[in-house]
Scaffold this motif. Structure first.
Motif, PDB file in Angstrom:
ATOM      1  N   SER A  19       0.935  -1.114  -0.050  1.00  0.00           N
ATOM      2  CA  SER A  19      -0.068  -0.125   0.095  1.00  0.00           C
ATOM      3  C   SER A  19       0.823   1.211  -0.093  1.00  0.00           C
ATOM      4  CB  SER A  19      -0.893  -0.019   1.079  1.00  0.00           C
ATOM      5  OG  SER A  19      -1.572   1.109   1.306  1.00  0.00           O
ATOM      6  N   SER A  20       0.322   2.391  -0.749  1.00  0.00           N
ATOM      7  CA  SER A  20       1.230   3.600  -0.707  1.00  0.00           C
ATOM      8  C   SER A  20       0.337   4.648  -1.136  1.00  0.00           C
ATOM      9  CB  SER A  20       2.278   3.357  -1.846  1.00  0.00           C
ATOM     10  OG  SER A  20       1.994   3.238  -2.907  1.00  0.00           O
ATOM     11  N   ILE A  21       0.825   5.769  -0.814  1.00  0.00           N
ATOM     12  CA  ILE A  21       0.028   6.822  -0.985  1.00  0.00           C
ATOM     13  C   ILE A  21       1.122   7.935  -1.760  1.00  0.00           C
ATOM     14  CG2 ILE A  21      -1.127   9.050   0.014  1.00  0.00           C
ATOM     15  CD1 ILE A  21      -1.974   7.293   2.418  1.00  0.00           C
ATOM     16  N   HIS A  22       0.828   8.581  -2.765  1.00  0.00           N
ATOM     17  CA  HIS A  22       1.632   9.273  -3.401  1.00  0.00           C
ATOM     18  C   HIS A  22       0.836  10.600  -3.566  1.00  0.00           C
ATOM     19  CE1 HIS A  22       4.936  10.819  -6.127  1.00  0.00           C
ATOM     20  NE2 HIS A  22       3.861  11.117  -6.990  1.00  0.00           N
ATOM     21  N   SER A  23       1.834  11.937  -3.338  1.00  0.00           N
ATOM     22  CA  SER A  23       1.328  13.013  -3.590  1.00  0.00           C
ATOM     23  C   SER A  23       2.308  13.896  -4.626  1.00  0.00           C
ATOM     24  CB  SER A  23       1.190  13.872  -2.230  1.00  0.00           C
ATOM     25  OG  SER A  23       0.927  15.149  -2.525  1.00  0.00           O
ATOM     26  N   GLN A  24       1.671  14.214  -5.719  1.00  0.00           N
ATOM     27  CA  GLN A  24       2.279  15.075  -6.827  1.00  0.00           C
ATOM     28  C   GLN A  24       2.518  16.212  -6.200  1.00  0.00           C
ATOM     29  OE1 GLN A  24       3.131  12.985  -9.011  1.00  0.00           O
ATOM     30  NE2 GLN A  24       3.848  14.382 -10.608  1.00  0.00           N
ATOM     31  N   ALA A  25       1.640  17.040  -5.751  1.00  0.00           N
ATOM     32  CA  ALA A  25       1.581  18.315  -5.075  1.00  0.00           C
ATOM     33  C   ALA A  25       2.844  18.306  -4.151  1.00  0.00           C
ATOM     34  CB  ALA A  25       0.414  18.894  -4.578  1.00  0.00           C
ATOM     35  N   TYR A  26       3.005  17.432  -3.152  1.00  0.00           N
ATOM     36  CA  TYR A  26       4.074  17.558  -2.098  1.00  0.00           C
ATOM     37  C   TYR A  26       5.350  16.778  -2.613  1.00  0.00           C
ATOM     38  CZ  TYR A  26       0.553  19.610   0.956  1.00  0.00           C
ATOM     39  OH  TYR A  26      -0.492  20.634   1.325  1.00  0.00           O
ATOM     40  N   LYS A  27       5.052  16.083  -3.803  1.00  0.00           N
ATOM     41  CA  LYS A  27       6.388  15.307  -4.289  1.00  0.00           C
ATOM     42  C   LYS A  27       6.944  14.224  -3.108  1.00  0.00           C
ATOM     43  CE  LYS A  27       7.874  18.762  -7.237  1.00  0.00           C
ATOM     44  NZ  LYS A  27       8.782  19.685  -7.732  1.00  0.00           N
ATOM     45  N   THR A  28       5.972  13.560  -2.602  1.00  0.00           N
ATOM     46  CA  THR A  28       6.023  12.495  -1.276  1.00  0.00           C
ATOM     47  C   THR A  28       5.463  11.392  -1.541  1.00  0.00           C
ATOM     48  OG1 THR A  28       6.241  14.404   0.127  1.00  0.00           O
ATOM     49  CG2 THR A  28       5.797  12.341   1.084  1.00  0.00           C
ATOM     50  N   THR A  29       6.026  10.052  -1.155  1.00  0.00           N
ATOM     51  CA  THR A  29       5.465   8.756  -1.306  1.00  0.00           C
ATOM     52  C   THR A  29       5.663   8.216   0.032  1.00  0.00           C
ATOM     53  OG1 THR A  29       5.947   8.440  -3.794  1.00  0.00           O
ATOM     54  CG2 THR A  29       5.413   6.613  -2.693  1.00  0.00           C
ATOM     55  N   VAL A  30       4.636   7.385   0.681  1.00  0.00           N
ATOM     56  CA  VAL A  30       4.599   6.743   1.879  1.00  0.00           C
ATOM     57  C   VAL A  30       4.061   5.537   1.559  1.00  0.00           C
ATOM     58  CG1 VAL A  30       4.015   6.921   4.289  1.00  0.00           C
ATOM     59  CG2 VAL A  30       4.458   8.970   3.161  1.00  0.00           C
ATOM     60  N   GLY A  31       4.619   4.555   2.164  1.00  0.00           N
ATOM     61  CA  GLY A  31       4.214   3.198   1.685  1.00  0.00           C
ATOM     62  C   GLY A  31       4.751   2.152   2.741  1.00  0.00           C
ATOM     63  N   VAL A  32       3.823   0.917   2.758  1.00  0.00           N
ATOM     64  CA  VAL A  32       4.188  -0.350   3.606  1.00  0.00           C
ATOM     65  C   VAL A  32       4.078  -1.500   2.685  1.00  0.00           C
ATOM     66  CG1 VAL A  32       3.478   0.840   5.921  1.00  0.00           C
ATOM     67  CG2 VAL A  32       1.835  -0.328   4.193  1.00  0.00           C
ATOM     68  N   ASN A  33       4.833  -2.425   3.347  1.00  0.00           N
ATOM     69  CA  ASN A  33       5.079  -3.851   2.581  1.00  0.00           C
ATOM     70  C   ASN A  33       4.923  -4.829   3.528  1.00  0.00           C
ATOM     71  OD1 ASN A  33       5.156  -2.506  -0.272  1.00  0.00           O
ATOM     72  ND2 ASN A  33       7.595  -2.548   0.193  1.00  0.00           N
ATOM     73  N   TYR A  34       4.038  -5.912   3.112  1.00  0.00           N
ATOM     74  CA  TYR A  34       4.090  -6.812   4.132  1.00  0.00           C
ATOM     75  C   TYR A  34       3.741  -8.106   3.519  1.00  0.00           C
ATOM     76  CZ  TYR A  34       1.414 -10.303   7.066  1.00  0.00           C
ATOM     77  OH  TYR A  34       1.059 -11.408   7.864  1.00  0.00           O
ATOM     78  N   SER A  35       4.755  -9.091   3.576  1.00  0.00           N
ATOM     79  CA  SER A  35       5.171 -10.265   2.794  1.00  0.00           C
ATOM     80  C   SER A  35       5.142 -11.461   3.967  1.00  0.00           C
ATOM     81  CB  SER A  35       6.406 -10.203   2.088  1.00  0.00           C
ATOM     82  OG  SER A  35       6.280  -9.172   1.284  1.00  0.00           O
ATOM     83  N   LEU A  36       4.411 -12.380   3.555  1.00  0.00           N
ATOM     84  CA  LEU A  36       4.362 -13.791   4.200  1.00  0.00           C
ATOM     85  C   LEU A  36       4.821 -14.805   3.302  1.00  0.00           C
ATOM     86  CD1 LEU A  36       3.475 -15.139   6.935  1.00  0.00           C
ATOM     87  CD2 LEU A  36       1.322 -15.267   6.078  1.00  0.00           C
ATOM     88  N   ILE A  37       5.811 -15.512   3.442  1.00  0.00           N
ATOM     89  CA  ILE A  37       6.476 -16.555   2.538  1.00  0.00           C
ATOM     90  C   ILE A  37       6.475 -17.783   3.330  1.00  0.00           C
ATOM     91  CG2 ILE A  37       8.394 -17.078   1.168  1.00  0.00           C
ATOM     92  CD1 ILE A  37       9.164 -14.051   1.354  1.00  0.00           C
ATOM     93  N   GLY A  38       5.868 -18.799   2.549  1.00  0.00           N
ATOM     94  CA  GLY A  38       6.140 -20.114   3.161  1.00  0.00           C
ATOM     95  C   GLY A  38       6.777 -20.819   2.441  1.00  0.00           C
ATOM     96  N   ASN A  39       7.539 -21.969   3.254  1.00  0.00           N
ATOM     97  CA  ASN A  39       8.610 -22.797   2.430  1.00  0.00           C
ATOM     98  C   ASN A  39       9.560 -21.939   1.506  1.00  0.00           C
ATOM     99  OD1 ASN A  39       6.939 -24.993   3.153  1.00  0.00           O
ATOM    100  ND2 ASN A  39       5.740 -24.789   1.182  1.00  0.00           N
ATOM    101  N   TYR A  40      10.010 -20.955   2.324  1.00  0.00           N
ATOM    102  CA  TYR A  40      11.420 -20.144   1.686  1.00  0.00           C
ATOM    103  C   TYR A  40      12.495 -21.124   1.267  1.00  0.00           C
ATOM    104  CZ  TYR A  40      14.392 -16.340   1.560  1.00  0.00           C
ATOM    105  OH  TYR A  40      15.305 -15.301   1.032  1.00  0.00           O
ATOM    106  N   ILE A  41      12.893 -20.811   0.134  1.00  0.00           N
ATOM    107  CA  ILE A  41      14.119 -21.515  -0.215  1.00  0.00           C
ATOM    108  C   ILE A  41      15.415 -20.475   0.078  1.00  0.00           C
ATOM    109  CG2 ILE A  41      15.422 -22.713  -2.011  1.00  0.00           C
ATOM    110  CD1 ILE A  41      12.665 -23.815  -2.984  1.00  0.00           C
ATOM    111  N   TYR A  42      16.367 -20.795   0.579  1.00  0.00           N
ATOM    112  CA  TYR A  42      17.546 -19.933   0.733  1.00  0.00           C
ATOM    113  C   TYR A  42      18.822 -20.947   0.549  1.00  0.00           C
ATOM    114  CZ  TYR A  42      17.808 -21.562   5.526  1.00  0.00           C
ATOM    115  OH  TYR A  42      17.850 -22.636   6.333  1.00  0.00           O
ATOM    116  N   ASN A  43      19.851 -20.037   0.462  1.00  0.00           N
ATOM    117  CA  ASN A  43      21.278 -20.982   0.846  1.00  0.00           C
ATOM    118  C   ASN A  43      21.738 -20.516   2.052  1.00  0.00           C
ATOM    119  OD1 ASN A  43      21.336 -21.712  -1.987  1.00  0.00           O
ATOM    120  ND2 ASN A  43      22.129 -19.829  -2.688  1.00  0.00           N
TER     121      ASN A  43
END
Length: 170
Positions: A19-43
């Motif tokens: 989710s993000s909010i962008h204001s062209q007038a204020y030249k600002t972007t605020v956002g959040v990210n939420y990720s839930l990963i099952g069976n994640y593969i890594y080294n």
């Protein structure tokens, strides 16, 4: 001298909400990210592929803001992030970027931009690199970060010709 493994991994399940909010007038972007990963593969720390035994949750929030006038441009970006389990992924808790640029026109033909870029991230265990497999893997021995990276740059444009100079990690 050679890596060899056989794995039967389960499929990765990933759910991401952004989710993000962008204001062209204020030249600002605020956002959040939420990720839930099952069976994640890594080294893992031995540079071998492994699958996470529990779900991985990554939460992040960011703010991007630009300040602009006739000759000056200041661009800033800030990120805060957290993973619920450091056994699978290492992330810096905070990362920031600030760019200060001065723009002008010389003799009505030479567009000039002089600036400084500063990057910073909090200390964390960055992944190590294994050249034999061309992959990154987890390491828990050396922390990096907690100091600024400063770059100086000059960008010159004369008609269709551009010159770009940079002093990295000044």
């Amino acid at each position: 001298n050679h890596f060899q493994w056989r794995n039967n991994f389960d499929n990765i399940n990933e759910m991401t909400i952004r989710s993000s909010i962008h204001s062209q007038a204020y030249k600002t972007t605020v956002g959040v990210n939420y990720s839930l990963i099952g069976n994640y593969i890594y080294n893992n720390a031995s540079a071998l592929p492994a699958q996470a035994g529990s779900e991985l949750l990554i939460l992040s929030a960011y703010l991007n803001k630009d300040f602009e006038s006739k000759h000056w441009l200041i661009r800033s970006q800030f990120l805060i992030q957290k993973a619920n389990n450091d056994s699978y992924v290492h992330l810096p808790a905070f990362a920031g970027f600030v760019s200060l640029n001065y723009r002008t026109l010389w003799s009505k033909v030479l567009h000039t931009q002089l600036g400084i870029d500063t990057r910073y991230n909090s200390a964390f265990y960055a992944d190590a690199y294994e050249p034999a497999t061309a992959r990154f893997y987890l390491q828990n021995e050396q922390r990096i970060g907690n100091y600024p990276y400063i770059d100086l740059h000059a960008n010159l444009k004369l008609k269709r010709t551009r010159f770009f100079f940079i002093l990295m990690n000044a």
